[in-house]
Design a protein around this motif. Structure first.
Motif, short mmCIF file in Angstrom:
data_model
loop_
_atom_site.label_atom_id
_atom_site.label_comp_id
_atom_site.label_asym_id
_atom_site.label_seq_id
_atom_site.Cartn_x
_atom_site.Cartn_y
_atom_site.Cartn_z
N ALA A 218 0.82 -1.21 0.00
CA ALA A 218 0.00 0.00 0.00
C ALA A 218 0.85 1.26 0.00
O ALA A 218 0.54 2.23 -0.69
N GLN A 219 1.93 1.27 0.76
CA GLN A 219 2.77 2.47 0.82
C GLN A 219 3.37 2.80 -0.53
O GLN A 219 3.51 3.97 -0.90
N LEU A 337 -6.68 -6.28 -3.37
CA LEU A 337 -6.86 -4.87 -3.69
C LEU A 337 -7.09 -4.04 -2.43
O LEU A 337 -6.56 -2.94 -2.30
N GLN A 338 -7.87 -4.57 -1.52
CA GLN A 338 -8.12 -3.85 -0.27
C GLN A 338 -6.81 -3.68 0.50
O GLN A 338 -6.54 -2.61 1.07
N TYR A 339 -5.98 -4.71 0.50
CA TYR A 339 -4.68 -4.63 1.15
C TYR A 339 -3.78 -3.59 0.48
O TYR A 339 -3.10 -2.80 1.15
N LEU A 340 -3.80 -3.56 -0.85
CA LEU A 340 -2.93 -2.65 -1.59
C LEU A 340 -3.35 -1.19 -1.44
O LEU A 340 -2.55 -0.29 -1.70
N TYR A 341 -4.58 -0.97 -1.05
CA TYR A 341 -5.07 0.41 -0.95
C TYR A 341 -5.53 0.73 0.48
O TYR A 341 -6.32 1.62 0.69
N SER A 342 -5.02 0.00 1.43
CA SER A 342 -5.43 0.20 2.82
C SER A 342 -4.60 1.27 3.51
O SER A 342 -3.47 1.57 3.10
N ASP A 343 -5.20 1.84 4.57
CA ASP A 343 -4.48 2.80 5.42
C ASP A 343 -3.86 3.95 4.65
O ASP A 343 -2.75 4.37 4.94
N MET A 344 -4.59 4.43 3.65
CA MET A 344 -4.05 5.52 2.84
C MET A 344 -4.86 6.78 3.09
O MET A 344 -6.06 6.74 3.28
N ASP A 345 -4.17 7.90 3.03
CA ASP A 345 -4.86 9.15 3.24
C ASP A 345 -5.26 9.81 1.92
O ASP A 345 -5.60 10.99 1.87
N ILE A 346 -5.18 9.06 0.83
CA ILE A 346 -5.65 9.54 -0.46
C ILE A 346 -7.13 9.22 -0.58
O ILE A 346 -7.56 8.09 -0.34
#
Length: 349
Positions: A218-219, A337-346
């Motif tokens: 995700a980062q 996909l949820q893992y790849l886009y998790s915890d993001m401030d976008i």
């Protein structure tokens, strides 16, 4: 909600087209259903297989998806001297496995026939690797309202795609798994790392740019978006997904070897491609520069790879994977996909 062209996407992620079976209709549809853009790899499919698989996807999802082709010359056999030279070192390697040097009926699919089929199927998006479309081909796609995505390994590749009217370009860094997809081969010292390529290309155009190569967390997704990418393209992270069409032998080998190093090789296909190092790559390393160019080497090793899959001999499979292979997950596409886009401030609301 983010947009790529006029497509609303919950995730600014393209599931990479992965030739050889991993990009199954189920994988493509699952990516689309979860809110990403799915891509069907058609480079080695016959026109009939393209029709069958596109129709299958359309029974599984109503969302738009991409179809990917390799831009290759029309199939012709290699010269007799070059084939004989390859036979000198390939035949002993095949014989050690109990295999004969193969007789190849067809060296590759006809791009012309594939392209005509693509126009008939009229996907929302068509992506391309290994070459550049002609202006006439680009216009034919545009007349069908098919968006064009090219593949670039350098700013010069990007400019070539912009010159023929590409709507977006995938920027493939050296970290990417599988084949180098740009229209010309670069010397290793001239290859770009992902972020460097993005920064060099963002200065050239404001058209959509899609970063690809080694992205598996995700980062990293957040970093590329923050540095100007409109989306990222991810393949390796989906290889062991529930919906992946990779064989059980391939999936198990990738999972077991996910912490091993990857490197570029021509020994399977004749074109530089990144994969997990195995016995075939190690024992024939001295012949890297002797491999026939794609698609000839690829056609010659295809029977061996089919044998290896049937006999669970992963040391002779092309285990294509990017530098982020250690972070692949054995989950559904939606969960990955949820893992790849998790915890993001976008914002993705």
């Amino acid at each position: 909600m983010r947009h790529l062209f006029d497509l609303p996407l919950h995730y600014p992620i393209i599931q990479a087209p992965m030739a050889g079976g991993a990009s199954s209709p189920q994988l493509v549809a699952a990516a689309c259903e979860a809110g990403a853009l799915g891509s069907l790899a058609c480079g080695i499919l016959s026109p009939e297989q393209m029709v069958q698989q596109a129709q299958h996807i359309r029974t599984l999802t109503q969302h738009a998806f991409a179809m990917n082709l390799f831009i290759l010359p029309e199939p012709t056999p290699p010269s007799a001297p070059s084939l004989q030279a390859a036979k000198l070192w390939l035949e002993p390697a095949f014989n050690q496995l109990g295999l004969d040097f193969p007789t190849v009926p067809t060296w590759s699919q006809s791009f012309h026939a594939q392209f005509e089929t693509l126009l008939q199927l009229q996907p929302a998006i068509a992506s391309f690797a290994f070459g550049i479309l002609t202006s006439a081909q680009a216009q034919a796609l545009q007349q069908k309202n098919i968006r064009i995505i090219g593949t670039a390994n350098s700013p010069a590749h990007l400019q070539a795609w912009l010159d023929v009217g590409a709507d977006a370009v995938v920027l493939q860094g050296i970290e990417a798994g599988g084949h180098r997809g740009g229209p010309t081969e670069l010397a290793i010292e001239d290859e770009y790392h992902n972020l460097d390529l993005l920064q060099a290309c963002r200065a050239i155009t404001d058209k959509p740019l899609i970063s690809a190569g080694g992205i598996s967390q995700a980062q990293q997704v957040q970093d590329y978006l923050a540095h100007g990418a409109d989306a990222v393209q991810i393949g390796t992270a989906f290889l062991c997904a529930t919906e992946s069409g990779a064989s059980s032998v391939m999936k198990q080998a990738l999972w077991d070897k996910r912490h091993q190093k990857t490197r570029l090789t021509r020994l399977f296909s004749g074109k530089n491609a990144r994969g997990i190092e195995n016995t075939w790559m190690q024992t024939l390393a001295a012949y890297e520069q002797d491999a026939l160019p794609y698609p000839y080497q690829n056609a010659l090793t295809s029977p061996m790879r089919a044998w290896a899959d049937r006999h669970q001999q992963a040391e002779y499979l092309s285990l294509w994977a990017g530098t982020g292979v250690a972070h692949m997950r054995q989950q559904s596409v939606a969960e990955i996909l949820q893992y790849l886009y998790s915890d993001m401030d976008i914002d993705c609301a």
